[in-house]
Design a protein around this motif. Structure first.
Motif, short mmCIF file in Angstrom:
data_model
loop_
_atom_site.label_atom_id
_atom_site.label_comp_id
_atom_site.label_asym_id
_atom_site.label_seq_id
_atom_site.Cartn_x
_atom_site.Cartn_y
_atom_site.Cartn_z
N GLU A 151 1.66 -6.65 -5.91
CA GLU A 151 -0.17 -5.96 -6.16
C GLU A 151 0.70 -4.62 -5.30
O GLU A 151 0.62 -5.38 -4.12
CB GLU A 151 -1.08 -6.70 -6.22
N ILE A 152 -0.55 -3.43 -5.88
CA ILE A 152 0.52 -2.47 -5.03
C ILE A 152 -0.72 -2.00 -5.19
O ILE A 152 -1.98 -1.13 -6.32
CB ILE A 152 1.21 -0.85 -5.76
N ASN B 287 -7.01 2.72 -6.92
CA ASN B 287 -5.88 4.15 -6.10
C ASN B 287 -6.95 4.26 -5.10
O ASN B 287 -8.09 4.89 -5.95
CB ASN B 287 -5.81 4.66 -6.66
N LEU B 288 -7.03 4.70 -3.62
CA LEU B 288 -7.64 5.57 -2.98
C LEU B 288 -8.10 7.13 -3.14
O LEU B 288 -6.35 7.05 -3.44
CB LEU B 288 -7.96 4.77 -2.05
N LEU C 58 7.87 -3.04 -10.84
CA LEU C 58 7.15 -3.73 -9.91
C LEU C 58 6.61 -4.51 -9.78
O LEU C 58 6.02 -6.06 -10.06
CB LEU C 58 7.71 -3.26 -9.03
N ALA C 59 5.13 -3.85 -10.56
CA ALA C 59 3.76 -3.85 -10.78
C ALA C 59 4.25 -4.94 -11.86
O ALA C 59 3.45 -5.79 -12.34
CB ALA C 59 2.67 -2.88 -11.22
N GLN C 60 5.38 -4.49 -12.93
CA GLN C 60 4.99 -4.71 -14.57
C GLN C 60 5.66 -6.45 -14.90
O GLN C 60 5.46 -7.61 -14.84
CB GLN C 60 5.27 -3.97 -16.14
N VAL D 41 1.01 -1.43 0.38
CA VAL D 41 -0.12 0.06 -0.03
C VAL D 41 1.45 0.85 -0.03
O VAL D 41 1.81 1.42 0.87
CB VAL D 41 -0.93 0.25 1.10
N ASN D 42 0.94 2.11 -1.07
CA ASN D 42 1.57 2.99 -1.25
C ASN D 42 0.79 4.50 -1.16
O ASN D 42 -0.29 5.47 -1.79
CB ASN D 42 2.49 3.11 -2.61
N VAL D 43 1.37 5.60 -0.71
CA VAL D 43 0.87 7.00 0.26
C VAL D 43 1.54 7.46 -0.79
O VAL D 43 2.65 7.08 -1.00
CB VAL D 43 0.32 7.11 1.86
N TRP D 44 1.19 8.40 -1.38
CA TRP D 44 1.76 9.22 -2.42
C TRP D 44 0.94 10.83 -2.87
O TRP D 44 -0.33 10.48 -2.99
CB TRP D 44 2.01 9.06 -4.05
N ALA D 45 1.35 11.33 -3.83
CA ALA D 45 0.84 12.66 -4.12
C ALA D 45 0.98 13.43 -4.97
O ALA D 45 2.64 13.15 -5.19
CB ALA D 45 0.51 13.01 -2.80
N THR D 46 1.02 13.89 -5.76
CA THR D 46 1.65 14.64 -7.32
C THR D 46 2.14 16.13 -6.52
O THR D 46 3.47 15.96 -6.84
CB THR D 46 0.42 15.24 -7.87
#
Length: 182
Positions: free
Chosen positions: A96-97, A123-124, A89-91, A69-74
């Motif tokens: 699963e992220i 993406n939440l 990593l996903a590819q 679970v990755n917390v991110w922002a623009t």
């Protein structure tokens, strides 16, 4: 012992204590901040996704597999640095992220994912940062390992890159995750 000797002794004791704390602090890893959430269920939430404001997910959507679970922002420059590695990593690894877009604008997040590709299974959209607050997020990026029952098993503060991935991968494998076979 006279009062004068006692008064001279106090600064020496203070210096020794401060020196010990300084040396101890140098050995700590700032990316491994303690978290009271380790070993506990992922916090309850009900949030829309970035892709669809009408699609609302809950913590039940995290169960079923070992995931990141990755917390991110623009607005986060370090998030941009790690984003291509998350895509890799996903590819290539089949990781699963799940993304949590933290205190951001939906339109900017959507544009970001179109421009830099989307490594997330979903993406939440945590516009107010309420889920981030419940997780104890200090800032973006932060990445968590959750097991198949959505129990938080690990927290990494900062960029996920090739060096950090070695440790995260080992922790995920210990929970039963295995890389996708090529």
């Amino acid at each position: 012992m006279s009062m004068r000797r006692v008064l001279l002794f106090i600064p020496l004791v203070i210096c020794i204590v401060l020196g010990f704390l300084f040396v101890k602090g140098l050995s700590l890893n700032p990316t491994e901040l303690p978290s009271a959430k380790i070993g506990k269920p992922f916090p309850a939430f009900s949030l829309a996704t970035i892709r669809n404001a009408n699609e609302v997910l809950t913590e039940a959507s995290l169960t079923g597999a070992v995931r990141l679970v990755n917390v991110w922002a623009t607005w986060c420059p370090t998030c941009k640095q790690e984003h291509s590695f998350l895509n890799k990593l996903a590819q290539t690894e089949g990781v699963e992220i799940i993304g949590i877009n933290y205190k951001d604008q939906r339109s900017k997040a959507s544009q970001w994912l179109k421009r830099y590709r989307d490594p997330y299974i979903f993406n939440l959209y945590d516009e107010q940062g309420s889920l981030g607050l419940d997780l104890g997020v200090y800032g973006a990026p932060e990445t968590y390992i959750v097991d198949a029952q959505a129990i938080i098993r690990y927290r990494h503060v900062g960029e996920v890159n090739a060096r950090v991935w070695v440790d995260i991968k080992a922790k995920m494998q210990a929970l039963g995750w295995s890389p996708k076979k090529s």
